[in-house]
Design a protein around this motif. Structure first.
Motif, PDB file in Angstrom:
ATOM      1  N   GLY A  42      15.694  15.323  12.837  1.00 23.91           N
ATOM      2  CA  GLY A  42      16.559  16.213  13.587  1.00 23.91           C
ATOM      3  C   GLY A  42      17.160  17.334  12.771  1.00 23.91           C
ATOM      4  N   VAL A  43      16.880  17.388  11.462  1.00 20.22           N
ATOM      5  CA  VAL A  43      17.484  18.422  10.617  1.00 20.22           C
ATOM      6  C   VAL A  43      16.462  19.453  10.152  1.00 20.22           C
ATOM      7  CG1 VAL A  43      19.290  16.861   9.832  1.00 20.22           C
ATOM      8  CG2 VAL A  43      17.198  17.108   8.473  1.00 20.22           C
ATOM      9  N   GLN A  44      15.220  19.341  10.607  1.00 17.41           N
ATOM     10  CA  GLN A  44      14.208  20.309  10.201  1.00 17.41           C
ATOM     11  C   GLN A  44      13.492  20.870  11.426  1.00 17.41           C
ATOM     12  OE1 GLN A  44      11.788  17.329   7.891  1.00 17.41           O
ATOM     13  NE2 GLN A  44      10.062  18.131   9.086  1.00 17.41           N
ATOM     14  N   ASN A  93      22.925  21.016  17.182  1.00 12.23           N
ATOM     15  CA  ASN A  93      24.325  20.622  17.137  1.00 12.23           C
ATOM     16  C   ASN A  93      24.667  19.877  15.845  1.00 12.23           C
ATOM     17  OD1 ASN A  93      24.862  21.574  19.856  1.00 12.23           O
ATOM     18  ND2 ASN A  93      23.561  19.886  20.498  1.00 12.23           N
ATOM     19  N   ASN A  94      23.714  19.866  14.922  1.00  5.77           N
ATOM     20  CA  ASN A  94      23.893  19.223  13.628  1.00  5.77           C
ATOM     21  C   ASN A  94      24.099  20.309  12.574  1.00  5.77           C
ATOM     22  OD1 ASN A  94      22.710  18.309  10.923  1.00  5.77           O
ATOM     23  ND2 ASN A  94      22.846  16.355  12.007  1.00  5.77           N
ATOM     24  N   GLU A  95      25.136  20.198  11.779  1.00  3.25           N
ATOM     25  CA  GLU A  95      25.471  21.252  10.815  1.00  3.25           C
ATOM     26  C   GLU A  95      24.400  21.396   9.726  1.00  3.25           C
ATOM     27  OE1 GLU A  95      27.680  23.398  11.134  1.00  3.25           O
ATOM     28  OE2 GLU A  95      29.251  22.596  12.435  1.00  3.25           O
ATOM     29  N   ILE A  96      23.815  20.294   9.285  1.00  4.34           N
ATOM     30  CA  ILE A  96      22.764  20.370   8.272  1.00  4.34           C
ATOM     31  C   ILE A  96      21.537  21.064   8.846  1.00  4.34           C
ATOM     32  CG2 ILE A  96      21.196  19.030   6.816  1.00  4.34           C
ATOM     33  CD1 ILE A  96      23.367  16.932   6.556  1.00  4.34           C
ATOM     34  N   ALA A  97      21.205  20.727  10.095  1.00  4.35           N
ATOM     35  CA  ALA A  97      20.077  21.383  10.754  1.00  4.35           C
ATOM     36  C   ALA A  97      20.319  22.889  10.858  1.00  4.35           C
ATOM     37  CB  ALA A  97      19.858  20.785  12.138  1.00  4.35           C
ATOM     38  N   SER A  98      21.565  23.274  11.188  1.00  5.59           N
ATOM     39  CA  SER A  98      21.905  24.690  11.277  1.00  5.59           C
ATOM     40  C   SER A  98      21.738  25.375   9.934  1.00  5.59           C
ATOM     41  CB  SER A  98      23.349  24.853  11.768  1.00  5.59           C
ATOM     42  OG  SER A  98      23.504  24.332  13.071  1.00  5.59           O
ATOM     43  N   THR A 130      10.329  42.125  18.735  1.00  5.44           N
ATOM     44  CA  THR A 130      11.478  41.289  19.127  1.00  5.44           C
ATOM     45  C   THR A 130      11.541  40.053  18.247  1.00  5.44           C
ATOM     46  OG1 THR A 130      11.312  42.014  21.438  1.00  5.44           O
ATOM     47  CG2 THR A 130      12.548  40.004  21.026  1.00  5.44           C
ATOM     48  N   TRP A 131      12.751  39.723  17.789  1.00  3.96           N
ATOM     49  CA  TRP A 131      12.996  38.448  17.114  1.00  3.96           C
ATOM     50  C   TRP A 131      13.543  37.471  18.147  1.00  3.96           C
ATOM     51  CZ3 TRP A 131      10.560  38.834  12.835  1.00  3.96           C
ATOM     52  CH2 TRP A 131      10.642  39.958  12.011  1.00  3.96           C
ATOM     53  N   ALA A 132      12.933  36.292  18.239  1.00  2.37           N
ATOM     54  CA  ALA A 132      13.316  35.315  19.263  1.00  2.37           C
ATOM     55  C   ALA A 132      13.475  33.944  18.607  1.00  2.37           C
ATOM     56  CB  ALA A 132      12.262  35.270  20.365  1.00  2.37           C
ATOM     57  N   PRO A 133      14.648  33.644  18.056  1.00  2.27           N
ATOM     58  CA  PRO A 133      14.805  32.436  17.240  1.00  2.27           C
ATOM     59  C   PRO A 133      14.771  31.115  17.986  1.00  2.27           C
ATOM     60  CG  PRO A 133      16.905  33.565  17.492  1.00  2.27           C
ATOM     61  CD  PRO A 133      15.853  34.478  18.060  1.00  2.27           C
ATOM     62  N   PHE A 134      15.260  31.079  19.253  1.00  2.00           N
ATOM     63  CA  PHE A 134      15.418  29.789  19.926  1.00  2.00           C
ATOM     64  C   PHE A 134      14.724  29.777  21.281  1.00  2.00           C
ATOM     65  CE2 PHE A 134      19.361  30.425  17.416  1.00  2.00           C
ATOM     66  CZ  PHE A 134      19.180  29.400  16.502  1.00  2.00           C
ATOM     67  N   THR A 135      14.261  28.610  21.658  1.00  2.00           N
ATOM     68  CA  THR A 135      13.741  28.415  23.010  1.00  2.00           C
ATOM     69  C   THR A 135      14.743  27.557  23.773  1.00  2.00           C
ATOM     70  OG1 THR A 135      11.760  27.854  24.270  1.00  2.00           O
ATOM     71  CG2 THR A 135      12.381  26.331  22.515  1.00  2.00           C
ATOM     72  N   ILE A 136      14.348  27.039  24.911  1.00  2.00           N
ATOM     73  CA  ILE A 136      15.280  26.365  25.824  1.00  2.00           C
ATOM     74  C   ILE A 136      15.903  25.118  25.185  1.00  2.00           C
ATOM     75  CG2 ILE A 136      15.526  25.350  28.114  1.00  2.00           C
ATOM     76  CD1 ILE A 136      12.848  26.782  28.786  1.00  2.00           C
ATOM     77  N   PHE A 137      17.219  24.992  25.307  1.00  2.00           N
ATOM     78  CA  PHE A 137      17.933  23.774  24.930  1.00  2.00           C
ATOM     79  C   PHE A 137      18.820  23.374  26.106  1.00  2.00           C
ATOM     80  CE2 PHE A 137      17.087  25.113  20.519  1.00  2.00           C
ATOM     81  CZ  PHE A 137      16.685  23.897  19.968  1.00  2.00           C
ATOM     82  N   SER A 138      18.885  22.094  26.377  1.00  2.00           N
ATOM     83  CA  SER A 138      19.688  21.628  27.513  1.00  2.00           C
ATOM     84  C   SER A 138      21.116  21.292  27.102  1.00  2.00           C
ATOM     85  CB  SER A 138      19.036  20.396  28.155  1.00  2.00           C
ATOM     86  OG  SER A 138      18.874  19.358  27.193  1.00  2.00           O
ATOM     87  N   ASN A 139      21.301  20.941  25.825  1.00  2.00           N
ATOM     88  CA  ASN A 139      22.619  20.507  25.369  1.00  2.00           C
ATOM     89  C   ASN A 139      23.282  21.643  24.588  1.00  2.00           C
ATOM     90  OD1 ASN A 139      24.849  19.001  24.745  1.00  2.00           O
ATOM     91  ND2 ASN A 139      23.853  17.834  23.103  1.00  2.00           N
ATOM     92  N   ILE A 140      24.022  22.496  25.300  1.00  2.00           N
ATOM     93  CA  ILE A 140      24.667  23.644  24.687  1.00  2.00           C
ATOM     94  C   ILE A 140      26.088  23.263  24.297  1.00  2.00           C
ATOM     95  CG2 ILE A 140      25.279  26.073  24.961  1.00  2.00           C
ATOM     96  CD1 ILE A 140      22.274  25.516  25.087  1.00  2.00           C
ATOM     97  N   THR A 141      26.390  23.271  23.012  1.00  2.00           N
ATOM     98  CA  THR A 141      27.708  22.891  22.499  1.00  2.00           C
ATOM     99  C   THR A 141      28.294  24.042  21.681  1.00  2.00           C
ATOM    100  OG1 THR A 141      26.870  22.042  20.400  1.00  2.00           O
ATOM    101  CG2 THR A 141      26.865  20.514  22.293  1.00  2.00           C
ATOM    102  N   PRO A 142      29.585  23.976  21.347  1.00  2.00           N
ATOM    103  CA  PRO A 142      30.178  25.014  20.494  1.00  2.00           C
ATOM    104  C   PRO A 142      29.461  25.165  19.154  1.00  2.00           C
ATOM    105  CG  PRO A 142      31.903  23.746  21.565  1.00  2.00           C
ATOM    106  CD  PRO A 142      30.611  23.062  21.890  1.00  2.00           C
ATOM    107  N   PHE A 154      18.099  25.784   9.242  1.00  2.00           N
ATOM    108  CA  PHE A 154      17.503  26.796  10.107  1.00  2.00           C
ATOM    109  C   PHE A 154      17.792  28.207   9.602  1.00  2.00           C
ATOM    110  CE2 PHE A 154      17.869  29.957  13.405  1.00  2.00           C
ATOM    111  CZ  PHE A 154      16.634  29.867  14.023  1.00  2.00           C
ATOM    112  N   LEU A 155      19.049  28.494   9.288  1.00  2.00           N
ATOM    113  CA  LEU A 155      19.426  29.842   8.869  1.00  2.00           C
ATOM    114  C   LEU A 155      18.703  30.259   7.599  1.00  2.00           C
ATOM    115  CD1 LEU A 155      23.265  29.737   9.621  1.00  2.00           C
ATOM    116  CD2 LEU A 155      21.517  31.038  10.865  1.00  2.00           C
ATOM    117  N   SER A 156      18.510  29.320   6.683  1.00  2.00           N
ATOM    118  CA  SER A 156      17.783  29.612   5.449  1.00  2.00           C
ATOM    119  C   SER A 156      16.333  30.003   5.743  1.00  2.00           C
ATOM    120  CB  SER A 156      17.832  28.387   4.519  1.00  2.00           C
ATOM    121  OG  SER A 156      17.060  28.624   3.355  1.00  2.00           O
TER     122      SER A 156
END
Length: 588
Positions: free
Chosen positions: A166-168, A388-393, A415-427, A396-398
């Motif tokens: 879940g972190v990669q 929603n995992n800080e290590i995964a974030s 166009t840069w398109a980093p993400f596709t559909i996610f169902s669990n949208i959190t802060p 990802f940014l790196s």
């Protein structure tokens, strides 16, 4: 005597050509920053799986031969690797000898990896010389202080992969043992070209190219490994053999050089004109110490009043979803020609571009898109990670940053398109989206940014997913009043539609697709034409992405088979999609 000499030369050239052809993927892997002094390290390596992570205890970093042989740059899951092991691989070790050419004295020696999935450690004669996280982006390792010209060393690479963590980022790699639905065979370890190059210690490290078609000029922003007194950079722009412009300047990191482009020829899918660039770094005596070849396309993308513009003209994007999978190489194309062929197949079916879905494509694909005239949306393989995992974030940014830095000079990417559909949208995920948008705009403010297909927080394009094959319901979802979220008149783009399944084999067991299974070929054309008519009738839609170019394993909603053979009448498909022209009339 002369005849005998010519025969000998001919035999030698034939031998060299054969030796080159024996190397898989022999072409230069970085086509926009090309040097002549390099060595391709693809070919036969030894390898060993390390499921219990005991390789270091067994002193594998020092090993001069491992248990099996593998063909690099193909992943061990692929047929072309010679391994074809499709179960989970937690860790794999690679080994080969490495000889430094004798004429590389007084040079910076860089060992380059195109991509290693997911984390890599690199050893030379048992000593760790570098490491990297991120399965899709390149990384160089400076081995100058260790590797001496004329000497041979033992190169060992360890690759770690845990797609279930879940972190990669994984893209469409299956998180289950076998493929299912729209998730396919996994990729582990080295999957892009490995190579060495010799560079002056004072050579050019990178160059950002920024075309400005409104002012008819090109800005070059260089960065150097080091700068010495009196060192200069000469940049020359060519149109074929004709010199268009030249600028010289003292070397300065970030110091712009501006080249006027007289009689400017624009880049577009209809006319993909490219200018060649030669960078020459010279010392205080005027001697060339580094030379790099590149190219650029003069073009501009922007949006206004709900419309997408290419070169200041309204432009309709007819994109095809391309996931970049190959039956024999998985993520790695078997040949450079195969990358080119995917673009030709797309254009033959009526598309002027592609959404490069859930994968960072090899840079050679972008080269062919630049050369052939093919616009693209570049994505991250963000599936598999938990946003929603800080290590995964952090991971990802790196990786996303490295992708932007690698590909920002390619004119075909719009166009840069980093993400596709996610169902669990959190802060936490929303914070990641904002951070990604901020980093993207800081590195490349010239292109459009599509945050999440199907959900939007900070975006230049409002992309939606609409797989409805009922034309009435499909058309209803294209009306502005049905758009969900804080829509502020961005260009409306259908990020995914179609997915119509036409399976010609008698056994349909396990067949999967986004749309329904059609048993009558004419029904597919009829359905497709109704959907395209609805798009054309829409007042807001500025482009679409059809799912998809080819079948992939059990997913059978491709226009072509997994082996790139036509499933349908391509000319008929082309006529339907091209009912909407690329060039549009400006909205009042």
């Amino acid at each position: 005597m002369r005849k005998a000499h010519l025969i000998l030369v001919g035999l030698l050239l034939s031998f060299v050509a054969k030796a080159t052809n024996d190397i898989p993927r022999p072409e230069y892997p970085r086509p926009q920053f090309e040097r002549s002094t390099w060595v391709n390290l693809n070919g036969t390596w030894t390898y060993e799986f390390d499921s219990d992570n005991t390789g270091n205890k067994r002193n594998l970093p020092m090993s001069k031969s491992l248990n099996g042989t593998i063909t690099v740059p193909f992943c061990p899951e692929s047929k072309l690797s010679g391994v074809n092991h499709t179960d989970f691989i937690k860790k794999i070790w690679y080994q080969r000898s490495l000889t430094i050419p004798t004429d590389w004295k007084n040079k910076k020696i860089l060992l380059n990896f195109g991509a290693v999935d997911y984390a890599a450690e690199v050893y030379l004669d048992g000593r760790m010389v570098g490491f990297h996280h991120g399965g899709s982006t390149p990384f160089p390792i400076d081995i100058t202080q260790i590797a001496k010209p004329g000497q041979t060393y033992n190169l060992v690479v360890a690759a770690f992969d845990n797609p279930q963590s879940g972190v990669q980022t994984c893209g469409k790699q299956s998180l289950e043992k076998s493929s299912y639905a729209c998730f396919y065979t996994r990729v582990t370890g080295i999957w892009q070209t490995v190579w060495m190059e010799a560079v002056s210690p004072y050579g050019l490290k990178s160059a950002i190219t920024s075309p400005n078609i409104d002012n008819k000029q090109l800005t070059i922003t260089p960065q150097f490994y080091q700068i010495s007194d009196g060192q200069t950079l000469e940049v020359t722009l060519y149109d074929g053999q004709k010199k268009v412009a030249q600028q010289k300047s003292k070397c300065s990191n970030g110091g712009d050089l501006i080249l006027p482009v007289k009689g400017m020829k624009l880049w577009s899918p209809e006319s993909p004109h490219l200018y060649d660039i030669i960078y020459r770094v010279k010392d205080a005596k005027g001697q060339v110490i580094d030379e790099v070849k590149s190219y650029i396309g003069m073009r501009k993308v922007h949006t206004t009043n709900g419309q997408f513009y290419l070169n200041n003209e309204p432009y309709f994007q007819r994109l095809i979803m391309n996931q970049g999978y190959y039956p024999d190489g998985i993520w790695t194309a078997p040949t450079d020609e195969a990358l080119k062929n995917d673009i030709l197949l797309s254009k033959a079916a009526g598309f002027n571009g592609a959404r490069l879905h859930q994968k960072v494509f090899e840079e050679r694909f972008h080269y062919w898109a630049d050369k052939l005239g093919f616009i693209t949306w570049a994505e991250s393989p963000n599936c598999g990670m938990n946003p929603n995992n800080e290590i995964a974030s952090r991971n990802f940014l790196s990786e996303w940053t490295e992708m932007l830095e690698r590909d920002r000079n390619h004119p075909s990417i719009i166009t840069w398109a980093p993400f596709t559909i996610f169902s669990n949208i959190t802060p936490t995920f929303i914070r990641l989206i904002f951070d990604t948008q901020k980093i993207t705009k800081a590195i490349d403010p010239s292109r459009l940014f599509n945050d999440v297909t199907g959900f939007h927080v900070a975006t230049d394009i409002w992309s939606i997913v609409n797989y409805d094959s009922d034309v009435t319901r499909f058309a209803l979802k294209l009306k502005p009043e049905t758009i969900q979220g804080e829509y502020t008149n961005q260009p409306l783009f259908i990020g995914e539609f179609g997915g119509l399944v036409w399976e010609t084999s008698e056994n349909n067991k396990g067949t999967w697709g986004h749309g329904g299974l059609f048993t009558n070929e004419n029904d597919i054309y009829e359905c497709l034409e109704k959907l395209v008519n609805a798009i054309q009738a829409s007042e807001k839609v500025t482009g679409f992405c059809y799912t998809q170019l080819t079948d992939i394993e059990q997913e059978k909603n491709g226009i072509y088979t997994y082996n790139r053979e036509p499933k349908l009448n391509v000319e008929r498909i082309k006529a339907i999609f091209e009912k909407i022209p690329s060039r549009l009339t400006k909205k009042k």
